[in-house]
Design an enzyme around this catalytic site. Sequence first.
Site, PDB file in Angstrom:
ATOM      1  CG  LEU A   1     -19.038   0.169   0.382  1.00  0.00           C
ATOM      2  CD1 LEU A   1     -19.307   1.746   0.546  1.00  0.00           C
ATOM      3  CD2 LEU A   1     -20.778  -0.789   1.623  1.00  0.00           C
ATOM      4  CE1 TYR A  20      -3.271  -2.881  -0.135  1.00  0.00           C
ATOM      5  CE2 TYR A  20      -3.558  -2.244   1.839  1.00  0.00           C
ATOM      6  CZ  TYR A  20      -3.975  -2.489   1.175  1.00  0.00           C
ATOM      7  OH  TYR A  20      -5.054  -3.747   1.055  1.00  0.00           O
TER       8      TYR A  20
END
Length: 286
Positions: free
Chosen positions: A202, A46
């Site tokens: 989501l 990341y």
Amino acid sequence: MYTSKLIQGCMTWGRWGKQLSTRQMASQIEDCLSLGVTTFDHADIYGDYTTEAEFGKAFIESKIERDSIQLISKCGIQLPNSARDNRVKHYQYDSEYIIAQAEQSISNLNCGYLDAFLLHRPSPLMDLREIAKSIIYLKEQGKIKHFGVSNFTTQQMDLLSAYVEVEGHQLQCSLNHPQPFTNDILQHHLFKHILTMAWSPLGGINTLHQDNPILDKTLEEMATKYECEKAQLAIAFLNVHPIGIRPVVGTTQMTRLKVLKAALAIDLSLQDWFSILEASRGHEVD
């Protein structure tokens, strides 16, 4: 293997997203804990291998006790990176590297140990004995508490489990990516007592009106019925499964995190759940 029911994903906290300062990250950690979100998901890659260290500085500044939070990290993906002499994206899972990367993540995060350490993606060149050797060593040394994988198949997990226990699995699962509900992987998790974490929970909720208008319309109707947001229905949809799926949410807005956490209390009925599944797949169940 313990996590909070909602997991805070940290992929966009640094260079790959919001570029939060040390003080801002410390405030984010503190705010998450105030909402009962105590688990933070990382990976070495990341921020092009920078976000873990930035989080670690913020964690020290926050003065939060180590045992108040759970830290997850992942290793194995090697991105093109001159500092690592990586010319091509690849996977690396030799024992020496796995141990070194776990130790590096612990150092970056200033955390003493990892609550969970995951293999980020399966490699076609995995030596399961090499992996097991490194994980057993890391556990014996107290450097990791639990071991898991991410984006593995059921068969890959079973093969690896012959050498070392797989305790957690992070996979793509959402109302717009419902395949885990209709193949055998979640039932496999139930049978093997594997903690299930869902990335991208989501499911592209903001573009459903273009990508899947039938599903979007169904969610609009359900949102009215349950007096909630469509994003909350995405979390509630996952929460119905008896495995107890832990959504990994990436928002950096505490107001949104509070809304998503509230979704865990939505009692989605059986038939409404299947109505959402039907709209997602474009056809009824067999």
